[in-house]
Design a protein around this motif. Structure first.
Motif, PDB file in Angstrom:
ATOM      1  N   ASP A 279     -28.714  36.318   7.996  1.00 34.30           N
ATOM      2  CA  ASP A 279     -29.452  37.442   7.352  1.00 34.30           C
ATOM      3  C   ASP A 279     -30.034  38.468   8.719  1.00 34.30           C
ATOM      4  O   ASP A 279     -30.745  39.347   8.547  1.00 34.30           O
ATOM      5  CB  ASP A 279     -30.495  36.896   6.747  1.00 34.30           C
TER       6      ASP A 279
ATOM      7  N   ASP B 292     -34.918  29.228   4.958  1.00 36.20           N
ATOM      8  CA  ASP B 292     -33.820  28.532   5.798  1.00 36.20           C
ATOM      9  C   ASP B 292     -33.578  27.255   4.809  1.00 36.20           C
ATOM     10  O   ASP B 292     -32.508  26.838   4.824  1.00 36.20           O
ATOM     11  CB  ASP B 292     -34.469  28.099   7.092  1.00 36.20           C
TER      12      ASP B 292
ATOM     13  N   GLY C  93     -38.883  32.793  15.077  1.00 38.34           N
ATOM     14  CA  GLY C  93     -37.692  32.857  14.725  1.00 38.34           C
ATOM     15  C   GLY C  93     -37.114  33.399  13.787  1.00 38.34           C
ATOM     16  O   GLY C  93     -35.990  33.393  13.125  1.00 38.34           O
TER      17      GLY C  93
ATOM     18  N   ASN D 161     -33.451  42.008   9.574  1.00 35.24           N
ATOM     19  CA  ASN D 161     -33.863  41.007   8.663  1.00 35.24           C
ATOM     20  C   ASN D 161     -35.038  41.416   7.612  1.00 35.24           C
ATOM     21  O   ASN D 161     -36.033  40.980   8.096  1.00 35.24           O
ATOM     22  CB  ASN D 161     -34.211  39.659   9.504  1.00 35.24           C
TER      23      ASN D 161
ATOM     24  N   VAL E 274     -32.592  40.715  14.919  1.00 32.76           N
ATOM     25  CA  VAL E 274     -33.798  40.235  13.784  1.00 32.76           C
ATOM     26  C   VAL E 274     -34.377  41.363  13.147  1.00 32.76           C
ATOM     27  O   VAL E 274     -35.086  41.300  12.226  1.00 32.76           O
ATOM     28  CB  VAL E 274     -34.737  39.127  14.495  1.00 32.76           C
TER      29      VAL E 274
ATOM     30  N   THR F 270     -34.224  34.316  18.272  1.00 32.40           N
ATOM     31  CA  THR F 270     -33.246  34.966  17.845  1.00 32.40           C
ATOM     32  C   THR F 270     -32.883  36.053  18.912  1.00 32.40           C
ATOM     33  O   THR F 270     -33.414  36.319  19.906  1.00 32.40           O
ATOM     34  CB  THR F 270     -34.003  35.799  16.534  1.00 32.40           C
ATOM     35  N   SER F 271     -31.585  36.787  18.276  1.00 28.94           N
ATOM     36  CA  SER F 271     -31.371  38.027  18.961  1.00 28.94           C
ATOM     37  C   SER F 271     -32.164  39.114  18.657  1.00 28.94           C
ATOM     38  O   SER F 271     -32.948  39.082  17.445  1.00 28.94           O
ATOM     39  CB  SER F 271     -30.211  38.113  18.814  1.00 28.94           C
TER      40      SER F 271
ATOM     41  N   MET G  78     -26.124  31.379  13.455  1.00 33.95           N
ATOM     42  CA  MET G  78     -27.104  30.579  12.617  1.00 33.95           C
ATOM     43  C   MET G  78     -27.801  31.363  11.820  1.00 33.95           C
ATOM     44  O   MET G  78     -28.821  32.317  12.327  1.00 33.95           O
ATOM     45  CB  MET G  78     -27.938  29.903  13.458  1.00 33.95           C
TER      46      MET G  78
ATOM     47  N   ARG H 250     -21.465  42.548  15.253  1.00 29.99           N
ATOM     48  CA  ARG H 250     -20.838  41.184  14.598  1.00 29.99           C
ATOM     49  C   ARG H 250     -19.732  41.548  13.773  1.00 29.99           C
ATOM     50  O   ARG H 250     -19.003  40.467  13.330  1.00 29.99           O
ATOM     51  CB  ARG H 250     -21.959  40.293  14.327  1.00 29.99           C
TER      52      ARG H 250
ATOM     53  N   CYS I  72     -36.458  35.935   6.571  1.00 26.53           N
ATOM     54  CA  CYS I  72     -36.561  34.595   6.774  1.00 26.53           C
ATOM     55  C   CYS I  72     -37.953  33.945   6.507  1.00 26.53           C
ATOM     56  O   CYS I  72     -38.100  32.824   5.990  1.00 26.53           O
ATOM     57  CB  CYS I  72     -36.436  34.312   8.236  1.00 26.53           C
TER      58      CYS I  72
END
Ligand code: DAV
Length: 349
Positions: free
Chosen positions: A223, A99, A321, A280, A277, A273-274, A220, A240, A326
């Motif tokens: 990724d 991040d 998160g 990711n 993730v 998060t949703s 936000m 999305r 990430c």
């Protein structure tokens, strides 16, 4: 000596930072920011001085350690952040190096993050930064006054995003690297228009920063919306993004594969998060990719595209998160092999 040289998300990984869960605290951001970005059922957790449950932090640290050891066994040099006592600083954690820092070629760019709780996060990476610089990497500090809060300052809050334009703000995880001169990124609740301009200035006119516009009212970080797997192949989040939206982008002509619906999981909770993730991912080379151990549909999909999933338990890191992308920051990926194998990569699958 650390050599920094990475400009995509898939070439063979040689050197990488793996985050640490040490001291992780719920970020006590303004309620407007929390409500814009965090899952409603967890809003009450984001208060000052509130640490993540110790069983989650301890389990997450073990998952990160296992990832670090696996990456080493695959031949990557692994670095870890310094342990910082975040509780005394009103901070969050150093579990998510993606991040804060953007590595583009031999440049390491510091993101002027919007969150107040993340103003001190560079402390965790400071010893590493000294090593980057000694080895000739270009360190580009944000040079932005982080005491100005973009949530409460400046004109033109658009209605879509909770921050305004009071100062440049961007998070590095709102961008993905597609080559030495190409990024895709998005505006979000932590990345504003002046932030995009700031990043473009930092990288110079040779680098194209193309903005995509996913449908994500809580945006936000990009990724868990797009995940490049190799040159010409990417996963996308079908809730999305419509692939047609990538026409005219540097991903036009790519094979775009919808990520499967995430597996439901109640414990540990996804506080930040949703469930997306799950997509990711960290690509180790054109073949190997880390996935959460329980995401079996995703693993099958990756196999059908000629990839080799490397399943590892990572639910506790996800509770903090983010997942594999990430929680890591690739410093060096092999360029020569990229160029040699990119044409092969784009025709298979
Ligand atoms: O889209 O649920 C995932 C990435 C967080 N760094 C999301 C956010």
């Amino acid at each position: 000596m650390i050599v920094v040289d990475a400009c995509d998300e898939w070439s063979p990984l040689r050197e990488v930072v793996v985050g640490t869960a040490y001291g992780a605290m719920f970020p006590a951001e303004d309620p407007r920011m929390i409500e814009a970005t965090m899952p409603r059922e967890h809003w009450a957790e984001f208060r000052p001085g509130h640490s993540f449950p110790s069983w989650i932090v301890e389990a997450a640290e073990q998952e990160l350690q296992a990832l670090a050891e696996t990456l080493e066994s695959l031949g990557s040099v692994v670095h870890r952040p310094r342990r910082v006592p975040w509780s005394g600083l009103g901070g969050y954690c150093a579990a998510m190096p993606r991040d804060l820092l953007l590595v583009m070629g031999n440049r390491v760019v510091e993101a002027p993050m919007a969150w107040r709780s993340r103003r001190h996060e560079l402390l965790a990476y400071w010893p590493l930064l000294q090593q980057f610089r000694q080895s000739g990497a270009h360190w580009l500090p944000s040079a932005v006054d982080l005491s100005v809060d973009p949530l409460t300052s400046g004109p033109s809050r658009s209605g879509q995003w909770v921050i305004g334009e009071g100062r440049p703000a961007w998070d590095a995880a709102d961008f993905l690297r597609l080559g030495p001169r190409t990024l895709v990124g998005q505006l979000s609740h932590v990345t504003n228009r002046s932030g995009i301009a700031h990043l473009r200035t930092q990288l110079g006119p040779d680098t194209r920063v193309h903005l995509v516009q996913p449908h994500d009212p809580h945006a936000m970080h990009l990724d868990a919306t797009l995940c490049p797997l190799r040159e010409g192949l990417a996963l996308y989040n079908p809730e999305r993004l419509d692939p047609a939206q990538l026409a005219g982008s540097p991903m036009e002509g790519w094979e775009l594969v919808p990520a499967p619906l995430p597996e439901p999981c109640d414990s540990p909770p996804l506080y930040m998060t949703s469930p997306w993730v799950s997509m990711n991912l960290l690509v180790v080379d054109h073949q190997h990719v880390f996935t959460e151990a329980r995401d079996e549909k995703l693993q099958e999909l990756l196999v059908s595209y000629g990839m080799t999933p490397m399943p590892m338990p990572f639910r506790n890191v996800q509770a903090l998160g983010g997942s594999f992308h990430c929680a890591t920051l690739d410093l060096r990926r092999d360029r020569r092999r990229t160029e040699a194998s990119s044409s092969a990569g784009s025709t298979s699958g």
